[in-house]
Design a protein around this motif. Structure first.
Motif, PDB file in Angstrom:
ATOM      1  N   GLN A 296     111.828  14.853  -7.502  1.00 17.45           N
ATOM      2  CA  GLN A 296     112.193  13.976  -6.901  1.00 17.45           C
ATOM      3  C   GLN A 296     113.508  14.190  -5.835  1.00 17.45           C
ATOM      4  O   GLN A 296     114.390  14.757  -6.270  1.00 17.45           O
ATOM      5  CB  GLN A 296     112.459  12.625  -7.872  1.00 17.45           C
ATOM      6  CG  GLN A 296     111.472  12.211  -8.654  1.00 17.45           C
ATOM      7  CD  GLN A 296     110.437  11.435  -7.892  1.00 17.45           C
ATOM      8  OE1 GLN A 296     110.681  11.260  -6.640  1.00 17.45           O
ATOM      9  NE2 GLN A 296     109.234  11.121  -8.807  1.00 17.45           N
ATOM     10  N   PRO A 297     113.173  13.859  -4.694  1.00 14.97           N
ATOM     11  CA  PRO A 297     114.154  13.951  -3.607  1.00 14.97           C
ATOM     12  C   PRO A 297     115.367  13.113  -4.164  1.00 14.97           C
ATOM     13  O   PRO A 297     115.529  11.985  -4.658  1.00 14.97           O
ATOM     14  CB  PRO A 297     113.622  13.355  -2.355  1.00 14.97           C
ATOM     15  CG  PRO A 297     112.706  12.405  -2.902  1.00 14.97           C
ATOM     16  CD  PRO A 297     112.127  12.934  -4.024  1.00 14.97           C
ATOM     17  N   LYS A 298     116.502  13.911  -4.022  1.00 15.49           N
ATOM     18  CA  LYS A 298     117.892  13.138  -4.189  1.00 15.49           C
ATOM     19  C   LYS A 298     118.318  12.756  -2.893  1.00 15.49           C
ATOM     20  O   LYS A 298     118.670  13.324  -2.074  1.00 15.49           O
ATOM     21  CB  LYS A 298     118.766  14.242  -4.938  1.00 15.49           C
ATOM     22  CG  LYS A 298     118.407  14.694  -6.393  1.00 15.49           C
ATOM     23  CD  LYS A 298     119.486  15.481  -6.889  1.00 15.49           C
ATOM     24  CE  LYS A 298     119.091  15.865  -8.469  1.00 15.49           C
ATOM     25  NZ  LYS A 298     120.017  17.003  -9.006  1.00 15.49           N
TER      26      LYS A 298
ATOM     27  N   PHE B  13     103.877   9.121  -3.102  1.00 16.69           N
ATOM     28  CA  PHE B  13     102.980   9.992  -2.517  1.00 16.69           C
ATOM     29  C   PHE B  13     103.150  11.426  -3.455  1.00 16.69           C
ATOM     30  O   PHE B  13     104.200  12.190  -3.582  1.00 16.69           O
ATOM     31  CB  PHE B  13     103.626  10.357  -1.107  1.00 16.69           C
ATOM     32  CG  PHE B  13     102.843  11.260  -0.436  1.00 16.69           C
ATOM     33  CD1 PHE B  13     101.574  10.837   0.321  1.00 16.69           C
ATOM     34  CD2 PHE B  13     103.062  12.531  -0.246  1.00 16.69           C
ATOM     35  CE1 PHE B  13     100.507  11.660   1.112  1.00 16.69           C
ATOM     36  CE2 PHE B  13     102.353  13.341   0.547  1.00 16.69           C
ATOM     37  CZ  PHE B  13     100.974  13.087   1.360  1.00 16.69           C
ATOM     38  N   ASN B  14     101.651  11.651  -3.795  1.00 15.11           N
ATOM     39  CA  ASN B  14     101.856  13.202  -4.750  1.00 15.11           C
ATOM     40  C   ASN B  14     102.755  12.839  -5.981  1.00 15.11           C
ATOM     41  O   ASN B  14     103.453  14.063  -6.178  1.00 15.11           O
ATOM     42  CB  ASN B  14     101.952  14.223  -3.621  1.00 15.11           C
ATOM     43  CG  ASN B  14     100.720  14.566  -3.362  1.00 15.11           C
ATOM     44  OD1 ASN B  14      99.665  13.999  -3.011  1.00 15.11           O
ATOM     45  ND2 ASN B  14     100.807  15.833  -2.354  1.00 15.11           N
ATOM     46  N   ASN B  15     102.845  11.805  -6.273  1.00 12.84           N
ATOM     47  CA  ASN B  15     103.559  11.785  -7.504  1.00 12.84           C
ATOM     48  C   ASN B  15     105.225  11.856  -7.240  1.00 12.84           C
ATOM     49  O   ASN B  15     105.975  11.968  -8.072  1.00 12.84           O
ATOM     50  CB  ASN B  15     103.478  12.567  -8.785  1.00 12.84           C
ATOM     51  CG  ASN B  15     103.559  11.954 -10.067  1.00 12.84           C
ATOM     52  OD1 ASN B  15     103.505  10.440 -10.160  1.00 12.84           O
ATOM     53  ND2 ASN B  15     103.856  12.810 -11.021  1.00 12.84           N
ATOM     54  N   VAL B  16     105.720  11.701  -6.034  1.00 18.80           N
ATOM     55  CA  VAL B  16     106.760  11.823  -5.806  1.00 18.80           C
ATOM     56  C   VAL B  16     107.368  10.550  -4.771  1.00 18.80           C
ATOM     57  O   VAL B  16     106.600  10.060  -4.023  1.00 18.80           O
ATOM     58  CB  VAL B  16     107.161  12.995  -4.922  1.00 18.80           C
ATOM     59  CG1 VAL B  16     108.503  13.146  -4.389  1.00 18.80           C
ATOM     60  CG2 VAL B  16     106.852  14.256  -5.523  1.00 18.80           C
TER      61      VAL B  16
ATOM     62  N   ASP C 239      98.516  12.617   4.966  1.00 16.28           N
ATOM     63  CA  ASP C 239      98.872  11.136   5.062  1.00 16.28           C
ATOM     64  C   ASP C 239      97.839  10.109   4.664  1.00 16.28           C
ATOM     65  O   ASP C 239      98.037   8.899   4.705  1.00 16.28           O
ATOM     66  CB  ASP C 239      99.217  10.753   6.547  1.00 16.28           C
ATOM     67  CG  ASP C 239     100.506  11.462   7.107  1.00 16.28           C
ATOM     68  OD1 ASP C 239     101.345  11.709   6.202  1.00 16.28           O
ATOM     69  OD2 ASP C 239     100.570  11.792   8.176  1.00 16.28           O
ATOM     70  N   ASN C 240      96.536  10.621   3.985  1.00 13.12           N
ATOM     71  CA  ASN C 240      95.738   9.752   3.727  1.00 13.12           C
ATOM     72  C   ASN C 240      96.007   9.229   2.361  1.00 13.12           C
ATOM     73  O   ASN C 240      96.829   9.762   1.497  1.00 13.12           O
ATOM     74  CB  ASN C 240      94.088  10.358   3.695  1.00 13.12           C
ATOM     75  CG  ASN C 240      93.775  10.947   4.833  1.00 13.12           C
ATOM     76  OD1 ASN C 240      93.843  10.010   5.777  1.00 13.12           O
ATOM     77  ND2 ASN C 240      93.164  12.086   4.959  1.00 13.12           N
ATOM     78  N   ASP C 241      95.271   8.356   1.682  1.00 17.59           N
ATOM     79  CA  ASP C 241      95.716   7.520   0.596  1.00 17.59           C
ATOM     80  C   ASP C 241      94.961   8.638  -0.509  1.00 17.59           C
ATOM     81  O   ASP C 241      95.197   8.341  -1.654  1.00 17.59           O
ATOM     82  CB  ASP C 241      94.978   6.236   0.485  1.00 17.59           C
ATOM     83  CG  ASP C 241      95.848   5.281   1.446  1.00 17.59           C
ATOM     84  OD1 ASP C 241      95.540   4.211   1.925  1.00 17.59           O
ATOM     85  OD2 ASP C 241      97.477   5.448   1.658  1.00 17.59           O
TER      86      ASP C 241
ATOM     87  N   HIS D  73     110.093  -0.374  -4.096  1.00 21.47           N
ATOM     88  CA  HIS D  73     109.065   0.097  -3.850  1.00 21.47           C
ATOM     89  C   HIS D  73     108.288  -0.863  -2.733  1.00 21.47           C
ATOM     90  O   HIS D  73     108.680  -1.897  -2.507  1.00 21.47           O
ATOM     91  CB  HIS D  73     108.021   0.047  -5.059  1.00 21.47           C
ATOM     92  CG  HIS D  73     106.761   0.989  -4.903  1.00 21.47           C
ATOM     93  ND1 HIS D  73     105.630   0.333  -4.480  1.00 21.47           N
ATOM     94  CD2 HIS D  73     106.504   2.247  -5.074  1.00 21.47           C
ATOM     95  CE1 HIS D  73     104.599   0.990  -4.280  1.00 21.47           C
ATOM     96  NE2 HIS D  73     104.977   2.114  -4.724  1.00 21.47           N
ATOM     97  N   VAL D  74     107.460  -0.386  -1.969  1.00 20.57           N
ATOM     98  CA  VAL D  74     106.808  -1.098  -1.057  1.00 20.57           C
ATOM     99  C   VAL D  74     106.236  -2.508  -1.466  1.00 20.57           C
ATOM    100  O   VAL D  74     105.993  -3.171  -0.604  1.00 20.57           O
ATOM    101  CB  VAL D  74     105.820  -0.462   0.012  1.00 20.57           C
ATOM    102  CG1 VAL D  74     106.630   0.662   0.754  1.00 20.57           C
ATOM    103  CG2 VAL D  74     104.809   0.343  -0.975  1.00 20.57           C
ATOM    104  N   THR D  75     105.820  -2.372  -2.690  1.00 19.22           N
ATOM    105  CA  THR D  75     104.967  -3.588  -3.031  1.00 19.22           C
ATOM    106  C   THR D  75     106.031  -4.735  -3.798  1.00 19.22           C
ATOM    107  O   THR D  75     105.624  -6.025  -4.006  1.00 19.22           O
ATOM    108  CB  THR D  75     104.221  -3.082  -4.224  1.00 19.22           C
ATOM    109  OG1 THR D  75     104.759  -2.530  -5.432  1.00 19.22           O
ATOM    110  CG2 THR D  75     103.035  -2.330  -3.912  1.00 19.22           C
ATOM    111  N   SER D  76     107.118  -4.421  -3.712  1.00 22.20           N
ATOM    112  CA  SER D  76     108.323  -5.347  -4.020  1.00 22.20           C
ATOM    113  C   SER D  76     108.077  -6.439  -3.071  1.00 22.20           C
ATOM    114  O   SER D  76     107.883  -6.405  -1.965  1.00 22.20           O
ATOM    115  CB  SER D  76     109.664  -4.727  -4.245  1.00 22.20           C
ATOM    116  OG  SER D  76     109.791  -3.568  -4.910  1.00 22.20           O
TER     117      SER D  76
END
Length: 338
Positions: free
Chosen positions: A162-164, A57-60, A147-149, A31-34
């Protein structure tokens, strides 16, 4: 007349390369916060050179970049690390979120994705003409509606698929080509001195003409007495993916690349001030002679050597074992575009 290797490549897709991957493991991501330190640890513990970074983003999972060891090197320099600033600045650096690495280099500025039905020749073009080392293959390319938060609470509550994803790398394609060498024809007879530096013709986006000629004529190198950090600085200034390490007679004895940064932590940053051979022995658990070849070696021999040795390059050496060129995976792949 179409060459034999071109005819074969025209019938292949990314899916064929993925099917041939050995011991393929689930996609490892962060994750980006790591923290940056987490990136170092992830690369080392999984024996990988890069890791996709995602946000929610949108739970994905929404992948935003692929971070590799060269991004780590660039970021270390950007944040002022050198042999005289150990160790305090590095602790602050390691605690920063991985988001600071995104956009640090050309590769991390854009996330390269594709689907499995992409023609293999297009994948090779991305690897060579765009200086990309690995690409994220997704079953579906997500479409962003905002693209907004601020995320719609109703959308957030809905279950999302979830994208594979799977990573495909230059090494994967090299291994695939070797497995199908009987279908590639006379291109495998090309000599090593023709292959060395071949991909530099596509390097106009990140190298000026003088730098290209310098790399082609003389690979970046340091002596065995040099500090490990000097090796990394040499890579950065010369825009080379690795440096040759030579002895008192200028003969090749070892190599160092940004991959040797894996697993770096506050306790090990000081090791970068030690002689490069000591650093490599400590980080690798021993010293390993790099893969090398002579001018008359064939491309087929180089392919076999790279795959067999799990190498990312083969050093072109003369009769005195002095490095006179470097054959990268990009060089090898670029030959198949002709």
């Amino acid at each position: 007349m179409t060459s034999q290797h071109a005819s074969f490549l025209a019938t292949q897709t990314v899916a064929n390369v993925l099917e041939a991957k050995q011991n393929d493991m689930p996609l490892i991501d962060i994750h980006v916060t790591s923290t940056v330190e987490k990136v170092f640890e992830t690369l080392l513990s999984n024996d990988i050179l890069s890791v996709p970074v995602y946000r929610n983003f949108n739970n994905v999972k929404d992948y935003v970049a692929i971070i590799d060891t060269y991004d780590l090197l660039s970021s270390m320099e950007e944040h002022g690390f050198d042999a005289d600033t150990v160790p305090k600045p590095t602790i602050e650096f390691l605690n920063m979120p991985v988001a600071i690495l995104v956009g640090m280099t050309k590769n991390s500025s854009k996330l390269w994705t594709c689907q499995a039905d992409m023609p293999l020749i297009q994948l090779i073009e991305l690897f060579t003409k765009h200086h990309v080392h690995r690409i994220l293959v997704l079953d579906t390319i997500p479409i962003r509606t905002d693209d907004n938060d601020d995320i719609d609470p109703e959308l957030e509550a809905q279950p999302r698929k979830q994208p594979k994803g799977r990573l495909v790398s230059q090494t994967d394609v090299i291994r695939f080509l070797l497995e199908h060498n009987h279908q590639l024809g006379s291109v495998l007879d090309l000599q090593a001195d023709h292959v060395a530096g071949h991909a530099l013709k596509y390097a106009t986006e990140y190298l000026d003409e003088e730098s290209k000629q310098q790399l082609k004529q003389q690979p970046a190198s340091i002596t065995i007495q040099s500090q490990a950090w000097i090796a990394l600085q040499k890579m950065s200034t010369s825009r080379a993916s690795s440096v040759a390490i030579v002895d008192a007679n200028d003969a090749l004895v070892a190599e160092m690349s940004a991959a040797d940064l894996r697993g770096l932590n506050p306790d090990r940053f000081q090791d970068l001030t030690r002689p490069v051979m000591v650093y490599l022995k400590t980080s690798q658990g021993g010293l390993h002679r790099p893969l090398s070849c002579r001018a008359k070696f064939s491309l087929g021999q180089i392919l076999s050597g790279v795959v067999r040795s799990h190498a990312h390059r083969s050093w072109l050496v003369d009769e005195d074992e002095k490095p006179v060129g470097c054959i990268t995976l990009s060089d090898i792949l670029s030959v198949f575009l002709e």
